[in-house]
Design an enzyme around this catalytic site. Sequence first.
Site, PDB file in Angstrom:
ATOM      1  N   HIS A  60      -1.464  -5.378  -8.627  1.00 16.10           N
ATOM      2  CA  HIS A  60      -2.598  -5.185  -7.591  1.00 16.10           C
ATOM      3  C   HIS A  60      -2.096  -4.503  -6.528  1.00 16.10           C
ATOM      4  CE1 HIS A  60      -4.268  -8.743  -9.495  1.00 16.10           C
ATOM      5  NE2 HIS A  60      -3.286  -9.581  -9.047  1.00 16.10           N
ATOM      6  N   HIS A 222      -8.619 -10.635 -11.790  1.00 19.87           N
ATOM      7  CA  HIS A 222      -7.750 -10.667 -13.015  1.00 19.87           C
ATOM      8  C   HIS A 222      -9.154 -10.617 -14.199  1.00 19.87           C
ATOM      9  CE1 HIS A 222      -5.366 -12.880 -10.163  1.00 19.87           C
ATOM     10  NE2 HIS A 222      -4.469 -12.069 -10.591  1.00 19.87           N
TER      11      HIS A 222
END
Lengths: 339, 339
Positions: A60, A222
């Site tokens: 991320h 995700h």
Amino acid sequence: MKTKKLINDGAAAVDEMLAGVLAAHPRHLRAVEGSPRSIVANEGPRPGKVGLVIGGGSGHEPTFLGYVGKGLADAAAIGNVFASPPPDPIIECTKAVNGGAGVLFMYGNYAGDVMNFDMAAEMLAMDDIEVRTVLTTDDVASAPVDQKERRRGVAGNVFIFKAAGAACDLMYGFDDVERIARFANERTYTMGVALAPCSLPQTRKPNFEIGPDEMEIGMGIHGEPGVARGPMRSADEVTSELVGKILDEMKPARGDRVAVLVNSLGSTPLMELYIMMRKLKAMLDDAGLVIHLSLVGNYCTSLEMAGASITLMHLDDELQRLIDHPCDCAMFRSGEALQ
Amino acid sequence: MKTKKLINDGAAAVDEMLAGVLAAHPRHLRAVEGSPRSIVANEGPRPGKVGLVIGGGSGHEPTFLGYVGKGLADAAAIGNVFASPPPDPIIECTKAVNGGAGVLFMYGNYAGDVMNFDMAAEMLAMDDIEVRTVLTTDDVASAPVDQKERRRGVAGNVFIFKAAGAACDLMYGFDDVERIARFANERTYTMGVALAPCSLPQTRKPNFEIGPDEMEIGMGIHGEPGVARGPMRSADEVTSELVGKILDEMKPARGDRVAVLVNSLGSTPLMELYIMMRKLKAMLDDAGLVIHLSLVGNYCTSLEMAGASITLMHLDDELQRLIDHPCDCAMFRSGEALQ
């Protein structure tokens, strides 16, 4: 077809990334000795200050390690790609930043992270380090409004961590830091859209399937399922849907101030983000809202996923002051003199 | 298959992007009235200061408009995607930032840009505004070393513009600003690798073809042919080739200092850039070089192209001072207190 990646061994990608981060930012960051997944700010932690430890899975970037630095988080515990860190690096982060005034854990609300951070907190209690936890739950699409505690934490982390980190830097007491952290989370709303998947370094295979003309509103960072999959729509239509949903829930009054973040999930370029920003501005103007600060760019990504998210933080005087408080991180610098 | 994009009308993408940029960054940027493709810094231009005008095609964001601000460029003239701006916005930028001490044009060495900026310069001469031009030619792969004047300007622009902009901000005279700009360009070396194409908003079709397991060393930021196409290699092998070529030409002495930029062409994520950074650091350590400053991220992109470039600027005391000089742009902030 496997995604092409500039990596060496997929299994080593996170550790090699961290070595590169430390090579690039030696003035900002260090790893705890013997604990390479515990990344600590060179400046920030100090006696009497509440410590702020954040963390979660890799992939991320610049979340989480990019937000470690003076005025923001004191340390980040780094997991494998899209996977929680185990308790050990969390414990090492906590010991490294403990200034005797308590340590706050802040991270996105995911089951794996909750389990591991909670285990770390239990073990730290035996060392007489007081730990409290505030989960981020800014993803409006991830659960209905009457089940906010089930929501996931996504790009709004940037604002939520920022407010809490500023409170720590200003030497607020532990109760006040916790209050601010919870309040910042309550006032922060994110909603996203995904256009194309990413792939993990170890498999290089897409993490979800989506048709060549489809998009998915509300998909998680995700690849968690969103709220609606349908044909591609225009930037204005998508922005309208995301922001409309956020404003419905936020219920601002005319004249209220907001901080906004238009975030790329990875491969969506600035051109598209700014096209969304244009529509966002028009909608906020219509609602009589004042943009106090805008961030546009790659702030919370999912490797090379295509798509974007929009975050609004509903400011009051205190949150505004904390959002304006200067911070100096390897991958994020801000402050009233700058924006 | 067409690329999915968060846009409205492809033909309006650049203007809508600029509207979004101004909506997000009103404290930093404005457009010249009646000339929406002329983006000017709110702070920076002032009487007696040499003006710095940069510009080129859109699609490389944050290049060029992200580098307009105090301590860096005073204005950017914005073209269509991957196309030079016509003379008009260049002329309007120049008039807006002219402080009576001369205006320097700096942009990448591309035929279309040279033609349009030169036409603008001729027309400005009639208004008694003295204009000089320094082309950037940092792309090592784009022509042999004995034909450096044929080379293209790519990501090294960030450092080259930064040095020149700092000289302007420090009120250097026109001759000195020009000298610094030429010297900064001479000392800056970039080489890149492309893995996958981007697509323009109006066509949404790939701008070049490349096999599923191929990469191309030295490809330009508009898909210009590179020096070698071959099978995908590891991050360490690619970094080794790019940096080896740069060091061969730079011929630094042990102990010399460099500024480094590991740049994403668009969709290549930070994880991969930092893996390259790790190898770059090892190579510079072996060569006895000192990294004075590192930038890692999306600094000069080609929309969502996959790939990366590495830039080294070979510092001396003066360049180091100018690179350290604070700047405050909408999309780039730096200064000695920060890095």
